[in-house]
Design a protein around this motif. Structure first.
Motif, PDB file in Angstrom:
ATOM      1  N   MET A 178      64.301  54.346  79.771  1.00  0.00           N
ATOM      2  CA  MET A 178      65.557  53.612  79.607  1.00  0.00           C
ATOM      3  C   MET A 178      66.149  53.302  80.976  1.00  0.00           C
ATOM      4  O   MET A 178      66.174  54.163  81.856  1.00  0.00           O
ATOM      5  N   ARG A 179      66.619  52.093  81.173  1.00  0.00           N
ATOM      6  CA  ARG A 179      67.136  51.683  82.467  1.00  0.00           C
ATOM      7  C   ARG A 179      68.500  52.302  82.728  1.00  0.00           C
ATOM      8  O   ARG A 179      69.385  52.286  81.893  1.00  0.00           O
ATOM      9  N   HIS A 180      68.638  52.864  83.914  1.00  0.00           N
ATOM     10  CA  HIS A 180      69.913  53.426  84.342  1.00  0.00           C
ATOM     11  C   HIS A 180      70.703  52.324  85.025  1.00  0.00           C
ATOM     12  O   HIS A 180      70.160  51.549  85.801  1.00  0.00           O
ATOM     13  N   GLU A 181      71.977  52.219  84.715  1.00  0.00           N
ATOM     14  CA  GLU A 181      72.816  51.184  85.314  1.00  0.00           C
ATOM     15  C   GLU A 181      74.043  51.831  85.928  1.00  0.00           C
ATOM     16  O   GLU A 181      74.709  52.656  85.306  1.00  0.00           O
ATOM     17  N   PHE A 182      74.317  51.473  87.166  1.00  0.00           N
ATOM     18  CA  PHE A 182      75.479  52.021  87.851  1.00  0.00           C
ATOM     19  C   PHE A 182      76.026  50.972  88.803  1.00  0.00           C
ATOM     20  O   PHE A 182      75.427  49.914  88.999  1.00  0.00           O
ATOM     21  N   PHE A 183      77.170  51.278  89.388  1.00  0.00           N
ATOM     22  CA  PHE A 183      77.806  50.372  90.339  1.00  0.00           C
ATOM     23  C   PHE A 183      77.739  50.976  91.738  1.00  0.00           C
ATOM     24  O   PHE A 183      77.935  52.181  91.919  1.00  0.00           O
ATOM     25  N   ILE A 184      77.458  50.128  92.706  1.00  0.00           N
ATOM     26  CA  ILE A 184      77.532  50.529  94.108  1.00  0.00           C
ATOM     27  C   ILE A 184      78.113  49.358  94.887  1.00  0.00           C
ATOM     28  O   ILE A 184      77.662  48.216  94.736  1.00  0.00           O
ATOM     29  N   HIS A 185      79.151  49.628  95.679  1.00  0.00           N
ATOM     30  CA  HIS A 185      79.854  48.593  96.450  1.00  0.00           C
ATOM     31  C   HIS A 185      80.340  47.461  95.545  1.00  0.00           C
ATOM     32  O   HIS A 185      80.376  46.296  95.956  1.00  0.00           O
ATOM     33  N   GLY A 186      80.699  47.812  94.307  1.00  0.00           N
ATOM     34  CA  GLY A 186      81.195  46.825  93.364  1.00  0.00           C
ATOM     35  C   GLY A 186      80.121  46.000  92.693  1.00  0.00           C
ATOM     36  O   GLY A 186      80.423  45.055  91.955  1.00  0.00           O
ATOM     37  N   VAL A 187      78.854  46.351  92.907  1.00  0.00           N
ATOM     38  CA  VAL A 187      77.728  45.601  92.363  1.00  0.00           C
ATOM     39  C   VAL A 187      77.066  46.412  91.252  1.00  0.00           C
ATOM     40  O   VAL A 187      76.766  47.598  91.430  1.00  0.00           O
ATOM     41  N   ARG A 188      76.845  45.786  90.104  1.00  0.00           N
ATOM     42  CA  ARG A 188      76.111  46.434  89.008  1.00  0.00           C
ATOM     43  C   ARG A 188      74.628  46.438  89.357  1.00  0.00           C
ATOM     44  O   ARG A 188      74.041  45.403  89.669  1.00  0.00           O
ATOM     45  N   VAL A 189      73.994  47.612  89.294  1.00  0.00           N
ATOM     46  CA  VAL A 189      72.589  47.752  89.686  1.00  0.00           C
ATOM     47  C   VAL A 189      71.800  48.343  88.510  1.00  0.00           C
ATOM     48  O   VAL A 189      71.835  49.553  88.269  1.00  0.00           O
ATOM     49  N   PRO A 190      71.080  47.511  87.759  1.00  0.00           N
ATOM     50  CA  PRO A 190      70.326  47.983  86.601  1.00  0.00           C
ATOM     51  C   PRO A 190      68.870  48.307  86.951  1.00  0.00           C
ATOM     52  O   PRO A 190      67.964  47.488  86.768  1.00  0.00           O
ATOM     53  N   ILE A 191      68.629  49.511  87.458  1.00  0.00           N
ATOM     54  CA  ILE A 191      67.270  49.922  87.791  1.00  0.00           C
ATOM     55  C   ILE A 191      67.056  51.363  87.368  1.00  0.00           C
ATOM     56  O   ILE A 191      67.999  52.072  87.013  1.00  0.00           O
ATOM     57  N   THR A 192      65.802  51.814  87.394  1.00  0.00           N
ATOM     58  CA  THR A 192      65.459  53.201  87.078  1.00  0.00           C
ATOM     59  C   THR A 192      64.906  53.874  88.324  1.00  0.00           C
ATOM     60  O   THR A 192      64.486  53.212  89.282  1.00  0.00           O
ATOM     61  N   ALA A 193      64.880  55.194  88.289  1.00  0.00           N
ATOM     62  CA  ALA A 193      64.430  55.960  89.451  1.00  0.00           C
ATOM     63  C   ALA A 193      62.977  55.669  89.805  1.00  0.00           C
ATOM     64  O   ALA A 193      62.593  55.740  90.978  1.00  0.00           O
ATOM     65  N   ASN A 194      62.161  55.345  88.803  1.00  0.00           N
ATOM     66  CA  ASN A 194      60.746  55.100  89.095  1.00  0.00           C
ATOM     67  C   ASN A 194      60.470  53.704  89.648  1.00  0.00           C
ATOM     68  O   ASN A 194      59.324  53.363  89.940  1.00  0.00           O
ATOM     69  N   GLU A 195      61.496  52.899  89.814  1.00  0.00           N
ATOM     70  CA  GLU A 195      61.320  51.561  90.369  1.00  0.00           C
ATOM     71  C   GLU A 195      61.524  51.519  91.877  1.00  0.00           C
ATOM     72  O   GLU A 195      61.226  50.502  92.517  1.00  0.00           O
ATOM     73  N   VAL A 196      62.040  52.603  92.448  1.00  0.00           N
ATOM     74  CA  VAL A 196      62.220  52.702  93.894  1.00  0.00           C
ATOM     75  C   VAL A 196      61.765  54.090  94.337  1.00  0.00           C
ATOM     76  O   VAL A 196      61.541  54.978  93.512  1.00  0.00           O
ATOM     77  N   GLY A 216      65.919  42.683 100.013  1.00  0.00           N
ATOM     78  CA  GLY A 216      65.863  44.020  99.432  1.00  0.00           C
ATOM     79  C   GLY A 216      65.979  43.930  97.923  1.00  0.00           C
ATOM     80  O   GLY A 216      65.373  43.065  97.284  1.00  0.00           O
ATOM     81  N   ILE A 217      66.807  44.785  97.330  1.00  0.00           N
ATOM     82  CA  ILE A 217      67.001  44.741  95.877  1.00  0.00           C
ATOM     83  C   ILE A 217      68.236  43.932  95.484  1.00  0.00           C
ATOM     84  O   ILE A 217      68.676  43.981  94.341  1.00  0.00           O
ATOM     85  N   SER A 255      61.856  40.434  92.738  1.00  0.00           N
ATOM     86  CA  SER A 255      62.083  40.507  91.291  1.00  0.00           C
ATOM     87  C   SER A 255      63.237  41.440  90.961  1.00  0.00           C
ATOM     88  O   SER A 255      64.025  41.165  90.042  1.00  0.00           O
ATOM     89  N   LEU A 256      63.373  42.546  91.703  1.00  0.00           N
ATOM     90  CA  LEU A 256      64.509  43.452  91.481  1.00  0.00           C
ATOM     91  C   LEU A 256      65.815  42.778  91.887  1.00  0.00           C
ATOM     92  O   LEU A 256      66.836  42.922  91.204  1.00  0.00           O
ATOM     93  N   ALA A 257      65.798  42.042  93.000  1.00  0.00           N
ATOM     94  CA  ALA A 257      67.003  41.361  93.470  1.00  0.00           C
ATOM     95  C   ALA A 257      67.466  40.316  92.462  1.00  0.00           C
ATOM     96  O   ALA A 257      68.672  40.162  92.212  1.00  0.00           O
ATOM     97  N   GLU A 258      66.523  39.596  91.877  1.00  0.00           N
ATOM     98  CA  GLU A 258      66.877  38.613  90.859  1.00  0.00           C
ATOM     99  C   GLU A 258      67.529  39.282  89.661  1.00  0.00           C
ATOM    100  O   GLU A 258      68.494  38.761  89.084  1.00  0.00           O
ATOM    101  N   ARG A 259      67.025  40.453  89.284  1.00  0.00           N
ATOM    102  CA  ARG A 259      67.603  41.194  88.160  1.00  0.00           C
ATOM    103  C   ARG A 259      69.033  41.630  88.466  1.00  0.00           C
ATOM    104  O   ARG A 259      69.928  41.535  87.617  1.00  0.00           O
ATOM    105  N   VAL A 260      69.257  42.115  89.689  1.00  0.00           N
ATOM    106  CA  VAL A 260      70.598  42.571  90.076  1.00  0.00           C
ATOM    107  C   VAL A 260      71.579  41.398  90.063  1.00  0.00           C
ATOM    108  O   VAL A 260      72.699  41.510  89.548  1.00  0.00           O
TER     109      VAL A 260
END
Length: 234
Positions: free
Chosen positions: A1-19, A56-57, A83-88
């Motif tokens: 399941m994808r973990h989603e959190f905010f950093i610097h006001g940006v929503r970041v929908p990624i999982t730990a195994n993607e980085v 980057g992402i 591809s990760l940056a496009e998702r973000v």
């Protein structure tokens, strides 16, 4: 399941195994590109056309693109991080960013070997920089051609040492602000001297109010005296 959190006001929908674990810790702790995010917010102005090298992402890309009426063209030599940056960007409903896979240099186009590392922010053109997981051949695009075609006036880059060659050769016509991260561990103080000298020849000055440590801004020097602001000393 994808973990989603905010950093610097940006929503970041990624999982730990993607980085890598190192990057995951920086993301979840809030340390990831924290200085860059703060400085870029001060740098970018409404209506700017921004060329970003090293997406980057997409966190810094999204910070840039959140400024009203800004257009962003962002490049990265690593197709996976693109591809990760496009998702973000999509998660943040940003439709003013165009991502591309590619290497941007100064001069004639050609093919280059790019070394991808598990900590993607260490990926570079330099084999000797450390162990890598994959080598890809990537075509290059001329930075001045992109600047002219897109009416770019702001250049933002974090390209792991390649800034020395790019800034030494690019014309940067029409650009009035350049943000970059210096990498003295790759080219020493002599490389930093070369960068400052190249920017001086193009009528750019080091901007101390918008720089911090290795993250620096060059602005076109028009000779204007700035108003003193005591908050700049904090």
């Amino acid at each position: 399941m994808r973990h989603e959190f905010f950093i610097h006001g940006v929503r970041v929908p990624i999982t730990a195994n993607e980085v890598s674990p190192v990057i995951w810790e920086a993301l979840t702790s809030g340390r990831y590109e924290a200085k860059e995010a703060r400085l870029v917010r001060r740098l970018v102005r409404e209506g700017d056309c921004v060329l970003e090298l090293g997406a980057g992402i997409g966190v810094i890309t999204s910070v840039i693109a959140s400024t009203p009426h800004v257009k962003v063209w962002s490049y990265d030599a690593n197709p996976y991080t693109v591809s990760l940056a496009e998702r973000v960007a999509k998660a943040n409903n940003l439709d003013n960013v165009t991502f591309s896979h590619g290497l941007v240099t100064a001069g004639s186009s050609g093919n280059h070997l790019f070394y991808i590392r598990s900590d993607f922010w260490m990926s570079s053109l330099i084999a000797e920089q450390g162990p890598y997981v994959e080598v890809i051949e990537t075509p290059s695009l001329d930075v001045d051609t992109i600047i002219s075609k897109r009416d770019i006036n702001v250049l933002v880059m974090d390209i792991e040492g390649a800034e020395r060659q790019l800034l030494g050769s690019a014309r940067l016509d029409g650009v009035d602000r350049v943000f970059l991260e210096l990498h003295d561990h790759l080219y020493g103080l002599a490389g930093i001297r070369d960068i400052f000298h190249a920017m001086l020849l193009r009528n750019f000055s080091y901007d101390p109010r918008n720089s911090s440590g290795a993250c620096i801004v060059f602005s076109r020097d028009l000779g204007a005296i700035r108003t003193y602001n005591p908050d700049d000393d904090l």
